[in-house]
Scaffold this active site. Structure first.
Site, short mmCIF file in Angstrom:
data_model
loop_
_atom_site.label_atom_id
_atom_site.label_comp_id
_atom_site.label_asym_id
_atom_site.label_seq_id
_atom_site.Cartn_x
_atom_site.Cartn_y
_atom_site.Cartn_z
N GLU A 150 5.13 68.14 -23.29
CA GLU A 150 3.82 66.75 -23.48
C GLU A 150 2.69 66.95 -23.29
O GLU A 150 1.61 65.90 -23.36
CB GLU A 150 4.55 66.34 -22.36
CG GLU A 150 6.16 65.45 -22.50
CD GLU A 150 7.02 67.02 -22.30
OE1 GLU A 150 6.92 67.95 -21.29
OE2 GLU A 150 8.22 66.58 -22.78
N ASP A 191 15.63 64.73 -19.51
CA ASP A 191 16.32 65.98 -18.30
C ASP A 191 16.85 63.97 -17.79
O ASP A 191 16.13 63.77 -16.85
CB ASP A 191 15.31 65.92 -18.45
CG ASP A 191 14.94 68.06 -17.92
OD1 ASP A 191 15.90 67.70 -19.29
OD2 ASP A 191 14.18 68.08 -18.27
N ASP A 232 10.45 72.68 -26.11
CA ASP A 232 10.66 71.89 -24.72
C ASP A 232 9.40 71.60 -24.47
O ASP A 232 8.77 72.43 -24.39
CB ASP A 232 11.96 72.46 -24.36
CG ASP A 232 12.33 71.67 -22.94
OD1 ASP A 232 11.94 70.16 -22.83
OD2 ASP A 232 13.22 72.05 -22.19
#
Lengths: 969, 546
Positions: free
Chosen positions: A538, A611, A535
């Site tokens: 980015e 999310d 996760d």
């Protein structure tokens, strides 16, 4: 008063639960995007606009293999700056167009394609370039119907099919590579040159104070420094942006460029009354609680776009790793103009000629690879929550599932398992026995997925961080020397630079489940039943610009973060995936879920829509996002939404959505109430249990679809335009879709209080309702039908002509279904025929790449007055395309895997739409079978309504062998 | 290739399966074929269908109710019976039959194909019996302690009953006293009421009333402000100690910093850092907020807090009378009223009649001003005596109420159990140290979270009852296996904190684990002898059947 104030507080919170748009840039807040749009505006305002770039025909050179030519490119506005063009044609007809500055002050980032491509593409062997005075062109294709033309002045690249323009590069003259310059050079020049702009000959031009202002604008705009919110980007290399217009003159629909919370059929962002005002943005970002209809960047970026019409499908892949904005306009209903504005990098565009969606997927996956065939268990149900708080919690959750006899395959642990968010390191207060816990889960043939994020707590007692520091693997600040420090879950953190090859082997050693000889860290407190969730890659950095990394940070090779930002997250999941594959003695298929992705990520694992919010809007847009992401990998959306507490109705509908997504995970934010299926009240609990069981019954269909995706690139969640590319009425459909090539059509319901749903049926087909076996026929114009869709009903249809293999015995997890018998549903088409496939292998190893597989075709066809249903092997006829990654050379139908499932039989065959009651049903070479027939509508007739149904009891034929069953009229 | 031909038809695994395989003992008699041609037949248990006898346990689901496949798992949502000889028989769901996994519940392995699972019933049976014996022993020891709890409750009962009796007697006495005094006060007041009305019209008195009302309103508003300030402070304290970097929100950080400055608190991150390094350094505010000088005679905050109420509670009528007394000097009445003190009770009515006559007479003569000023003294005194007596009565009645409640709760299934076995534990505090926090639950009272490294203690809720959910019988062991504590301190962006205390039989009263399963919803587990029923009683409730 007190009560009122608490009430106000409660009311205020949901309002705060929305993306902070001001945390993320709009085009007008990004200097290069502003410049790019201004360029486009100047061009649009000027009727005689011409690109300043032209090919220097004298410099043209064709390579010895004939497939590639190179040439110098001149810019009329910067005569002293040199550019180089390279155009090559691949053996599948893909045209690659590359352009870079030659001999410039610095080097533009040119490695994006090397990370995206699976291998160096094969060059066409039969291409012949013809050099003319105005252009260079080549005709190719099986029917010699494709032509690529590169015009010299101005430089344009056009792909034709049958003389019709398919793709045009720089047709609108927006191509621009801002060359590297010195800061002091950047003063406005006092030159006035009428000559350079002779053709323009207008007053406006005469006023132009310098040679390039007509093209680049009068003002210097944020070339050397730029501030957003409280962050200043120092931009030491100055301007280096890349602009290219790509036009599809004969295609009115474009798809792709995920990831956005938007419709599948991309909307206009410019031109006359555009739907959106900002271009589609590609800049991997932790856009928490994102908007449900927006061009804002999300977690992943894939710069690939399909352009579609009833005539043909084409596509472009713009291999750039920096932030990219894409403007879309339709000057007519049947044409599309796009403009791609990137912050840095070379021009490296792959034009895929199609002409069908199937061809496009093949061409794109030959470049960037197909989706890896996942482990079969990963298609089961995944139960996640931030956070299951302890080993005992995990055991208790598993026990609840078992007590309620609800199937589940995987339990997930979010960040709180890790002591102080030092990933790999268990919080022993709550997880004292991680290996025992995993073994308890594995005892029911289940798995665990544990999160490993890319931010490493900066503390010397954390071996992962310390080893990365010792090896010099940390991403550097703009000085290129000092380790970058940012803030994330773990507090003060560092990020490993996976562009550094020295990180690769080291990262793999961390996942070994045994102790390494050299006293270095390895994850001994895990087992081979633990898989990984990556996760925040980015990367998400709480105190960074746009919640990410400063663009002037330095990576391996001296590249700035801006150059490779969109690729960064993919490398992390790529390496994790490799590490998981090789951690044990026998390589096993990895499962790595990633949030950030780029072109090529599909090779390494699954991705999801990030999310999301537990709202109806997010449920609905999630389906569109899954379809858009499916262009480039397998995707799913979190059931129930990450944030918020969905009511039971929404949850049931969302389970439907999840059960018909390629991957199926329920997740929940730490602030939400628990909502595991067993916690629901009746009737909702029963509904969700039924949905989960249906998913499990259909796992053979899903797995077979994944085989196809892994070899052809055709998406598992298949949009209507891919399944029916000629059906114009379906080009914008993105709320219903097909499951692989199975013929299953699903329309999840995403409206509160819905009692019925409208489903579009493509022309000249017949469909059977999956539950009622009601038969519908669509005329040549296609047809919309309205069907009941109460909360316990999902509009689900079988396309006439399909055979579906299912396993109808409920089990607690998917792995224990491997030896369960198969049920076939034979849905006849108007000509009383049908076909379907079933692919099986051991589900976890790579033995399938050695031919340890069973890949069958089931078919039904007319035989006399009755029908014949048969099973035959597909592998032998399709050796090269049977499995992913390798071409088989031989296949033994009695391979070890096939033998291991020889006892797996077809236990039941249901034939829908038979014309009349049979007189006998027999296995050829065997005995008469027991069967039951209920009369109804025949597929070959004209009526609609409840179809006839023949149920053949236990033909007891093996799924792994050839057989024929004759149904005599 | 010959092998391959063999694969054509999978081996008929189940052909030899016993027709009663997997049938539970109670249904065995129903698995008998009915004679028929060409085959014997059998009717599905729900009677919906008749199938050939050979279709029973043939690994294909024929019956709508699934009864034809007791032993193969071919019919969903049915049950399979494992005989488990040497242990106890068990029913498992059909989803686990022939799934390749060996069930603990099915130790004879009969749910799987032959050869898949070993028969472990001997070992498992022994283990089970040993475990059972250990449990019985624990239960026995625990139940002995429990019986002392019950004895305690009996003693409590006697004690409470005795107290109640005394208190009730006292109430009767006090009631009589109140009645007497009320009578006196009423008479005094009826005498003066008319004149009081007149006096009350005095501008001074009216102004006093206005001041009173204004002050009372001000006090109310002030209190609300204080409450709001406290609530906001709590919210900000929670935000400060609990804010979540997930929100990545500079606005939250600003709010935390702003609060810390305002409240003179050190930055939370520094506090956490300090805690890690050394746990001393009780950080105190760097700068005192400047204190405003009070004007001469102005009340301090403490006075406002403690004395305003009594000021507002002044008896204005008495004051009015005192005021008159202060401004006038008439004292003619006092003897008349003082007489009260000297008259025996039984003569009071007569005396009053006489007195009234004298009054009217005197008034008529103009010798006595109507409304008789100085009477205030007497009225006030009478009323005060009455008030005091009424107050005492109320206190005693409250005690009676409490004693009654205690007595009612003592053997109430919703409180201390039918045998009163929980009474002994009332207010007993159990704690569990989890490192960062110590959790405490004082039974039947309140649960708390106390930070071990500084910070504020939060209430996790007050006792709200037992496991009162549908399907659980009040007073059953399952009912007493859970206590609920609710309405604790509200969480930032979350619910009011609450605790579910899950209890099991044990020889000690102890808290074993604490988990926050959902945000601000805690689950404690613990043991107590109060849940240890005597082993034979356990058997009655269906445990430990062998």
């Amino acid at each position: 008063m007190r009560a009122l104030s608490s009430l106000l507080l409660l009311v205020a919170i949901p309002a705060a639960l929305a993306v902070k748009s001001h945390d993320f840039k709009t085009c007008s807040q990004a200097g290069f995007c502003r410049r790019g749009r201004a360029l486009s505006a100047r061009a649009a305002a000027h009727p005689q606009w011409t690109s300043p770039y032209s090919v220097d025909a004298d410099s043209l050179s064709i390579s010895s293999d004939q497939a590639t030519f190179t040439a110098g490119v001149k810019s009329a506005i910067y005569p002293d700056i040199k550019f180089g063009l390279e155009v090559r044609v691949h053996d599948d007809g893909v045209v690659r167009v590359k352009m870079d500055e030659v001999g410039g002050l610095r080097k533009r980032y040119d490695e994006a394609a090397s990370w995206a491509l699976i291998a160096e593409p094969k060059i066409s062997k039969d291409i012949q370039w013809t050099v003319g005075t105005k252009d260079i062109r080549a005709v190719y294709g099986d029917k010699k119907d494709v032509e690529v033309v590169v015009s010299f002045e101005p430089l344009t690249v056009t792909l034709y099919r049958n003389g019709k323009e398919q793709v045009v590069l720089n047709g609108r003259g927006l191509l621009h590579l801002e060359h590297f310059r010195k800061k002091e050079d950047a003063k406005p020049e006092e030159v006035t040159s009428e000559e350079a702009l002779e053709s323009e000959g207008t007053q406006q031009v005469l006023k132009t104070p310098n040679l390039h202002a007509w093209f680049e604008g009068e003002e210097e705009d944020a070339l050397w420094e730029e501030t957003f919110s409280s962050w200043t980007d120092t931009k030491p290399k100055g301007p280096e942006s890349l602009s290219i217009d790509i036009t599809f003159p004969n295609h009115g629909h474009v798809y792709g460029i995920p990831q956005h919370a938007s419709s599948l059929d991309l909307r206009t962002t410019t031109g006359e009354s555009p739907y959106y005002t900002d271009p589609y943005r590609l800049y991997n970002a932790d856009t928490f609680e994102y908007l449900a209809d927006s061009t804002m960047s999300l977690y992943g970026s894939i710069p690939v776009m399909h352009a579609h019409s009833a005539d043909s499908t084409v596509a472009v892949f713009n291999a750039v790793g920096s932030e990219t904005w894409i403007d879309i306009a339709h000057s007519s209903v049947s044409s599309t103009e796009t403009h791609w504005i990137s912050e840095s990098g070379i021009l490296d565009v792959f034009i895929m000629p199609g002409p069908t969606p199937k061809d496009i997927f093949a061409q794109y996956t030959r470049l960037t690879g197909t989706q890896a065939l996942p482990a079969d268990w990963s298609l089961g149900y995944h139960q996640c929550r931030w956070n299951y708080v302890s080993s005992e919690d995990i055991r208790a959750v598993q026990k609840k599932f078992d007590e309620e006899d609800i199937p589940v395959d995987v339990f997930w642990l979010d960040i709180e398992y890790a002591e102080e968010h030092k990933y790999f390191i268990w919080d022993k207060k709550n997880f004292p026995d991680p290996v025992d816990m995993t073994n308890d889960v594995a005892a029911s043939s289940r798995k665990m997925v544990v999160i490993i994020d890319p931010h490493f707590k900066r503390t010397s007692s954390y071996p992962v961080y310390q080893e990365a520091v010792d090896r010099g693997l940390i991403v550097k600040q703009k000085d290129g020397q000092t380790d970058y420090e940012g803030w994330c879950w773990s507090g003060s953190s560092a990020w490993v630079d996976f562009f550094n090859p020295a990180a690769w082997d080291w990262w793999k050693t961390l996942f070994k489940t045994y102790k390494l000889g050299d006293d270095k860290f390895s994850w001994t407190e895990s087992t081979e039943d633990v898989f990984i969730w990556n996760d925040m890659n980015e990367p998400s950095i709480f105190n960074g610009p746009e919640i990410s990394m400063p663009r002037d940070n330095i990576h391996y090779g001296g590249w700035e973060h801006r150059d490779l930002h969109n690729i960064n997250g993919m490398l992390f999941s790529n390496l994790t995936s490799q590490a998981i594959t090789v951690r044990g003695e026998v390589p096993k298929r990895p499962f790595v879920l990633t949030r950030a992705f780029y072109a090529g990520s599909q090779r390494f694992g699954a991705m999801w829509t990030g999310d999301n919010l537990g709202t109806w809007e997010h449920m609905a847009v999630g389906i569109k996002m899954v379809l858009a992401n499916s262009i480039a990998g397998f995707a799913f959306t979190d059931v129930g939404g990450f944030f918020g507490n969905p009511d039971p109705e929404m949850l049931v509908r969302w389970y439907h959505v999840g059960a018909f997504s390629p991957f199926f995970r329920a997740h929940a934010h730490i602030d939400t109430k628990r909502r595991e299926p067993y916690l629901l009240d009746e009737p909702y609990k029963g509904m969700v249990k039924d949905i989960l069981r249906r998913r499990y019954s259909m796992l053979p269909i899903w797995y077979t679809a994944f085989r196809e995706a892994s070899t052809t690139g055709l998406p598992v969640a298949r949009p209507h335009y891919v399944a029916f590319p000629k059906d114009e009425a379906g080009f914008s459909l993105d709320d219903q879709y097909f499951i692989g090539s199975s013929g299953l059509l699903v329309k999840p319901v995403t409206e509160k209080g819905a009692k019925e749903a409208t489903v579009y049926l493509p022309p000249n087909e017949l469909f059977y309702d999956y539950d009622s076996y009601n038969l519908y026929r669509s005329p040549a114009t296609g047809k919309k039908i309205t069907v009941a869709a109460e909360l316990d009903q999902l509009p689900l249809f079988i396309l006439g002509g399909s055979i579906l293999p299912t396993r109808e015995r409920p089990r607690r997890s998917s792995s224990v279904m491997r030896h369960d018998p198969i049920t076939l549903q034979v849905a006849l088409d108007a000509s009383s025929s049908a076909r379907g496939e079933l692919y099986l292998d051991d589900g976890v190893t790579f033995n399938h790449q050695q031919g340890q597989i069973v890949w069958r075709e089931f078919s039904a066809e007319k035989s006399g007055k009755g029908i014949k249903i048969s099973s035959r092997d597909l592998t032998t006829q399709h050796l090269a395309s049977a499995v992913d990654s390798v071409a088989l050379t031989t296949y033994d139908p009695a391979n070890a895997f096939a033998q291991s499932i020889s006892s797996v039989r077809v236990e039941k065959i249901a034939v829908l739409g038979l014309g009349a009651k049979p007189s006998s049903v027999k296995v050829v070479g065997g005995k008469e079978l027991e069967w039951e027939y209920s009369s109804g509508v025949s597929a070959s007739g004209k009526k609609e309504g409840s179809s006839s149904l023949l149920v053949i009891k236990d033909p007891a034929v093996s799924v792994a062998s050839d057989w024929e069953i004759v149904v005599q009229a | 290739m010959m092998l391959w031909l063999l694969l054509f038809f999978p081996a008929p695994i189940f052909s030899a399966l016993d027709k009663t395989h997997g049938v539970q003992p109670a249904h065995l008699s129903k698995y008998i074929p009915a004679p028929g041609t060409p085959h014997p037949s059998w009717a599905c248990l729900d009677g919906s269908k008749t199938i050939p006898w050979h279709a029973v346990n043939d690994d294909y689901c024929d019956c709508p109710d699934g009864s034809d496949e007791p032993g193969t798992g071919a019919c969903p949502d049915t049950q399979f019976y494992c005989r488990n000889e040497g242990h106890i028989g068990a029913l498992i769901p059909s989803s686990r039959v022939r799934d390749g996994l060996c069930e603990k519940e099915c130790c004879d392995g009969s749910d799987e194909l032959p050869g898949v699972c070993k028969n472990n019933c001997k070992t498992i049976g022994e283990e089970y019996r040993a475990k059972l014996a250990a449990e019985r022993k624990l239960q026995k020891t625990g139940s002995k302690i429990r019986s002392t709890y019950i004895a305690f409750a009996q003693k409590e009962k006697k004690k409470l009953e005795g107290e109640l009796q005394n208190l009730e007697r006292e109430v009767i006495q006090r009631k009589a006293e109140v009645a007497r005094l009320k009578d006196l006060a009423d008479r005094a007041e009826s005498l003066t009421e008319a004149s009081m009305e007149q006096k009350r019209k005095s501008p001074l008195f009216q102004s006093l009333l206005t001041h009173h009302r204004a002050l009372k309103s001000l006090q109310k508003v002030h209190r609300e402000h204080l409450q709001r300030e406290k609530a906001l402070g709590d919210i900000l304290d929670n935000l400060r100690s609990g804010y979540n970097p997930n929100y990545q929100d500079m606005a939250v950080l600003e709010a935390v910093r702003g609060w810390e400055h305002f409240a003179g608190l050190p930055h939370i991150n520094d506090v956490k850092k300090d805690d890690e390094e050394s746990q001393e350094d009780d950080s105190s505010p760097d700068e005192e907020l400047p204190v405003e000088e009070l004007e001469e005679g102005m009340w301090t905050e403490t006075q406002l807090e403690h004395q305003l109420d009594s000021l507002l509670g002044s008896d204005y009528d008495s004051l009015l009378l005192e005021h008159d007394k202060h401004t006038e000097t008439t004292t003619v009445d006092s003897i008349l009223f003082d007489v009260f003190s000297y008259i025996p009770d039984f003569l009071v009515p007569q005396w009053e009649a006489a007195r009234d006559a004298i009054f009217s007479f005197l008034s008529d003569l103009g010798l006595l001003k109507t409304g008789s000023t100085g009477k205030g003294d007497e009225t006030g005194r009478a009323r005060k005596a009455l008030n005091d007596a009424e107050h005492s009565l109320k206190l005693t009645e409250d005690e009676v109420g409490k004693a009654r409640t205690d007595l009612d709760r003592l053997f109430s299934p919703e409180w201390f159990g039918r045998e009163g076995e929980w009474k002994k534990l009332e207010g007993l505090c159990l704690t569990k140290d989890t490192g960062d926090y110590t959790y405490e639950v004082c039974l039947f009272d309140e649960a708390k979270q106390k930070p071990n490294h500084g910070g504020s203690t939060f209430s996790l809720g007050r006792f709200a009852g037992w496991n009162d959910v549908a399907g659980v019988e009040k007073g059953s062991p399952v009912y007493y296996s859970k206590q609920q504590y609710t309405q604790g301190t509200k969480c930032w962006n979350g619910p009011a904190r609450s605790v579910q205390l899950v209890l099991a039989c044990g020889t000690e009263n102890a808290l074993l684990s604490v988990a926050e399963l959902e945000k601000c919803e805690y689950q404690f587990t613990g043991t107590t002898p109060a849940l240890c029923l005597p082993p034979d009683a356990g058997a009655r409730t269906g445990h430990g059947e062998l």
